[in-house]
Write a protein that holds these residues in place. Structure first.
Motif, PDB file in Angstrom:
ATOM      1  N   ARG A 189      42.707  41.416  28.545  1.00 35.84           N
ATOM      2  CA  ARG A 189      43.473  42.612  28.902  1.00 35.84           C
ATOM      3  C   ARG A 189      42.743  43.419  29.971  1.00 35.84           C
ATOM      4  O   ARG A 189      43.350  43.891  30.937  1.00 35.84           O
ATOM      5  CB  ARG A 189      43.703  43.463  27.662  1.00 35.84           C
ATOM      6  N   GLN A 190      41.432  43.579  29.820  1.00 37.07           N
ATOM      7  CA  GLN A 190      40.653  44.318  30.811  1.00 37.07           C
ATOM      8  C   GLN A 190      40.651  43.588  32.155  1.00 37.07           C
ATOM      9  O   GLN A 190      40.766  44.219  33.208  1.00 37.07           O
ATOM     10  CB  GLN A 190      39.228  44.514  30.304  1.00 37.07           C
ATOM     11  N   ASP A 191      40.510  42.261  32.120  1.00 39.39           N
ATOM     12  CA  ASP A 191      40.528  41.480  33.359  1.00 39.39           C
ATOM     13  C   ASP A 191      41.883  41.594  34.045  1.00 39.39           C
ATOM     14  O   ASP A 191      41.953  41.698  35.287  1.00 39.39           O
ATOM     15  CB  ASP A 191      40.214  40.007  33.060  1.00 39.39           C
ATOM     16  N   ARG A 192      42.946  41.583  33.269  1.00 36.39           N
ATOM     17  CA  ARG A 192      44.282  41.702  33.849  1.00 36.39           C
ATOM     18  C   ARG A 192      44.469  43.069  34.504  1.00 36.39           C
ATOM     19  O   ARG A 192      45.010  43.174  35.613  1.00 36.39           O
ATOM     20  CB  ARG A 192      45.338  41.475  32.771  1.00 36.39           C
ATOM     21  N   GLN A 193      44.008  44.103  33.848  1.00 40.91           N
ATOM     22  CA  GLN A 193      44.107  45.446  34.419  1.00 40.91           C
ATOM     23  C   GLN A 193      43.244  45.563  35.676  1.00 40.91           C
ATOM     24  O   GLN A 193      43.655  46.174  36.672  1.00 40.91           O
ATOM     25  CB  GLN A 193      43.687  46.485  33.383  1.00 40.91           C
TER      26      GLN A 193
ATOM     27  N   LEU B  58      42.381  43.125  37.695  1.00 41.47           N
ATOM     28  CA  LEU B  58      43.007  42.344  38.760  1.00 41.47           C
ATOM     29  C   LEU B  58      44.189  43.088  39.362  1.00 41.47           C
ATOM     30  O   LEU B  58      44.346  43.138  40.588  1.00 41.47           O
ATOM     31  CB  LEU B  58      43.456  40.992  38.212  1.00 41.47           C
ATOM     32  N   GLU B  59      45.020  43.670  38.528  1.00 46.86           N
ATOM     33  CA  GLU B  59      46.178  44.415  39.029  1.00 46.86           C
ATOM     34  C   GLU B  59      45.738  45.609  39.876  1.00 46.86           C
ATOM     35  O   GLU B  59      46.304  45.863  40.948  1.00 46.86           O
ATOM     36  CB  GLU B  59      47.047  44.876  37.853  1.00 46.86           C
ATOM     37  N   GLY B  60      44.746  46.343  39.398  1.00 48.08           N
ATOM     38  CA  GLY B  60      44.247  47.471  40.178  1.00 48.08           C
ATOM     39  C   GLY B  60      43.630  47.042  41.490  1.00 48.08           C
ATOM     40  O   GLY B  60      43.803  47.705  42.529  1.00 48.08           O
ATOM     41  N   THR B  61      42.917  45.920  41.470  1.00 45.69           N
ATOM     42  CA  THR B  61      42.283  45.408  42.686  1.00 45.69           C
ATOM     43  C   THR B  61      43.327  44.984  43.708  1.00 45.69           C
ATOM     44  O   THR B  61      43.220  45.309  44.898  1.00 45.69           O
ATOM     45  CB  THR B  61      41.377  44.220  42.347  1.00 45.69           C
ATOM     46  N   ARG B  62      44.330  44.276  43.278  1.00 45.52           N
ATOM     47  CA  ARG B  62      45.377  43.824  44.200  1.00 45.52           C
ATOM     48  C   ARG B  62      46.138  45.010  44.797  1.00 45.52           C
ATOM     49  O   ARG B  62      46.490  45.006  45.978  1.00 45.52           O
ATOM     50  CB  ARG B  62      46.342  42.877  43.486  1.00 45.52           C
ATOM     51  N   THR B  63      46.379  46.034  43.990  1.00 44.44           N
ATOM     52  CA  THR B  63      47.061  47.229  44.502  1.00 44.44           C
ATOM     53  C   THR B  63      46.209  47.928  45.562  1.00 44.44           C
ATOM     54  O   THR B  63      46.710  48.322  46.620  1.00 44.44           O
ATOM     55  CB  THR B  63      47.376  48.196  43.351  1.00 44.44           C
ATOM     56  N   ALA B  64      44.901  48.091  45.272  1.00 43.10           N
ATOM     57  CA  ALA B  64      44.003  48.761  46.218  1.00 43.10           C
ATOM     58  C   ALA B  64      43.849  47.951  47.499  1.00 43.10           C
ATOM     59  O   ALA B  64      43.853  48.510  48.609  1.00 43.10           O
ATOM     60  CB  ALA B  64      42.638  48.986  45.560  1.00 43.10           C
ATOM     61  N   LEU B  65      43.730  46.627  47.384  1.00 40.94           N
ATOM     62  CA  LEU B  65      43.577  45.782  48.566  1.00 40.94           C
ATOM     63  C   LEU B  65      44.839  45.809  49.425  1.00 40.94           C
ATOM     64  O   LEU B  65      44.757  45.870  50.653  1.00 40.94           O
ATOM     65  CB  LEU B  65      43.260  44.345  48.146  1.00 40.94           C
ATOM     66  N   ALA B  66      46.009  45.780  48.780  1.00 41.35           N
ATOM     67  CA  ALA B  66      47.259  45.807  49.544  1.00 41.35           C
ATOM     68  C   ALA B  66      47.397  47.110  50.324  1.00 41.35           C
ATOM     69  O   ALA B  66      47.812  47.117  51.489  1.00 41.35           O
ATOM     70  CB  ALA B  66      48.450  45.617  48.602  1.00 41.35           C
ATOM     71  N   ALA B  67      47.026  48.227  49.700  1.00 41.35           N
ATOM     72  CA  ALA B  67      47.108  49.519  50.394  1.00 41.35           C
ATOM     73  C   ALA B  67      46.118  49.566  51.556  1.00 41.35           C
ATOM     74  O   ALA B  67      46.440  50.067  52.643  1.00 41.35           O
ATOM     75  CB  ALA B  67      46.834  50.651  49.408  1.00 41.35           C
TER      76      ALA B  67
ATOM     77  N   ARG C  87      32.663  45.036  41.529  1.00 43.26           N
ATOM     78  CA  ARG C  87      33.160  45.002  40.150  1.00 43.26           C
ATOM     79  C   ARG C  87      33.451  43.577  39.670  1.00 43.26           C
ATOM     80  O   ARG C  87      33.944  43.388  38.562  1.00 43.26           O
ATOM     81  CB  ARG C  87      34.430  45.853  40.027  1.00 43.26           C
ATOM     82  N   GLN C  88      33.154  42.584  40.530  1.00 43.97           N
ATOM     83  CA  GLN C  88      33.351  41.174  40.192  1.00 43.97           C
ATOM     84  C   GLN C  88      34.818  40.871  39.867  1.00 43.97           C
ATOM     85  O   GLN C  88      35.125  40.100  38.949  1.00 43.97           O
ATOM     86  CB  GLN C  88      32.445  40.760  39.027  1.00 43.97           C
ATOM     87  N   ALA C  89      35.695  41.501  40.638  1.00 44.94           N
ATOM     88  CA  ALA C  89      37.125  41.265  40.448  1.00 44.94           C
ATOM     89  C   ALA C  89      37.633  40.117  41.308  1.00 44.94           C
ATOM     90  O   ALA C  89      38.689  39.541  41.005  1.00 44.94           O
ATOM     91  CB  ALA C  89      37.908  42.537  40.779  1.00 44.94           C
ATOM     92  N   LEU C  90      36.911  39.769  42.370  1.00 47.74           N
ATOM     93  CA  LEU C  90      37.393  38.725  43.268  1.00 47.74           C
ATOM     94  C   LEU C  90      37.525  37.367  42.583  1.00 47.74           C
ATOM     95  O   LEU C  90      38.503  36.648  42.837  1.00 47.74           O
ATOM     96  CB  LEU C  90      36.470  38.623  44.489  1.00 47.74           C
TER      97      LEU C  90
END
Length: 217
Positions: free
Chosen positions: A40-44, A46-55, A128-131
């Motif tokens: 659940r934490q990894d999913r959150q 990842l979602e936050g990372t993709r949103t920030a990268l897209a912006a 944050r090791q999200a990549l």
């Protein structure tokens, strides 16, 4: 009188079930809960990372697109300046008293829009090791975009050096001397080549941004 209760020995089946319940409740269940929380934490993340990268990519794309247009316009404008100096060079190489020498072009307009790109979201995701959580194809597209972005920033210094040499051409000099005109042509050709390269690199970066934004969408 108090009732007298007596308990016989626990049979092997009961002992097995008791042991199994201890293992399930005491070890396996907490591990399952821990894995669920981690997913659940990894999913959150990842979602936050993709949103920030897209912006971040969308903002950078807008800046680089404007910059690309200005560098392409400069490269095209230099065609006229180079042609004017070549006419002066021909006149200096073959002087003739029958006609007036061609006039030099007006001062060169080196106004361009520099793209100030950012990579805060990318660096944060890396910290944050999200990549590693991203799909391989998406990570490859983002990596290419940010590598091109770094290359564009490094090339800016090279272009600025060429622009400074071109600015020095405004110093007074005898344009009736062929060598003086030839030096100006060489400098302008160098500046034009760097402007064209910068515009092409910017165009490639815009395309890379578009690929990441299409993936994010």
């Amino acid at each position: 009188m108090r009732p007298n209760f007596t308990f016989g020995p626990i049979d092997s089946v009961t002992q097995y079930l008791l042991y199994l319940s201890i293992v399930v409740l005491g070890i396996l269940l907490p591990l399952a809960v821990q894995r669920w929380v981690k997913r659940r934490q990894d999913r959150q993340l990842l979602e936050g990372t993709r949103t920030a990268l897209a912006a971040e990519v969308a903002a950078n794309r807008a800046r680089v697109a404007r910059s690309q247009e200005s560098f392409a316009a400069l490269a095209a404008h230099l065609d006229g300046d180079i042609a004017a100096y070549r006419a002066l060079w021909d006149a200096a190489a073959q002087p003739s008293g029958d006609s007036a020498p061609p006039q030099p072009p007006p001062p060169i307009d080196l106004t361009v829009a520099y793209a100030t790109t950012i990579r805060t979201a990318w660096d944060t995701a890396n910290f944050r090791q999200a990549l590693p959580l991203m799909p391989a194809a998406s990570l490859a597209r983002y990596s290419r975009a940010y590598q091109l972005q770094r290359a564009l920033e490094e090339h800016r210094a090279i272009f600025l050096a060429a622009a400074m040499r071109a600015s020095a051409l405004e110093a007074p000099s005898d344009l009736s001397v062929a060598r003086n005109v030839e030096r100006r042509i060489e400098t302008l050709l160098e500046l034009q080549a760097f402007a064209q390269h910068h515009a092409g690199l910017s165009r490639s970066l815009v395309d890379a941004y578009d690929e990441t934004l299409a993936d994010a969408g």
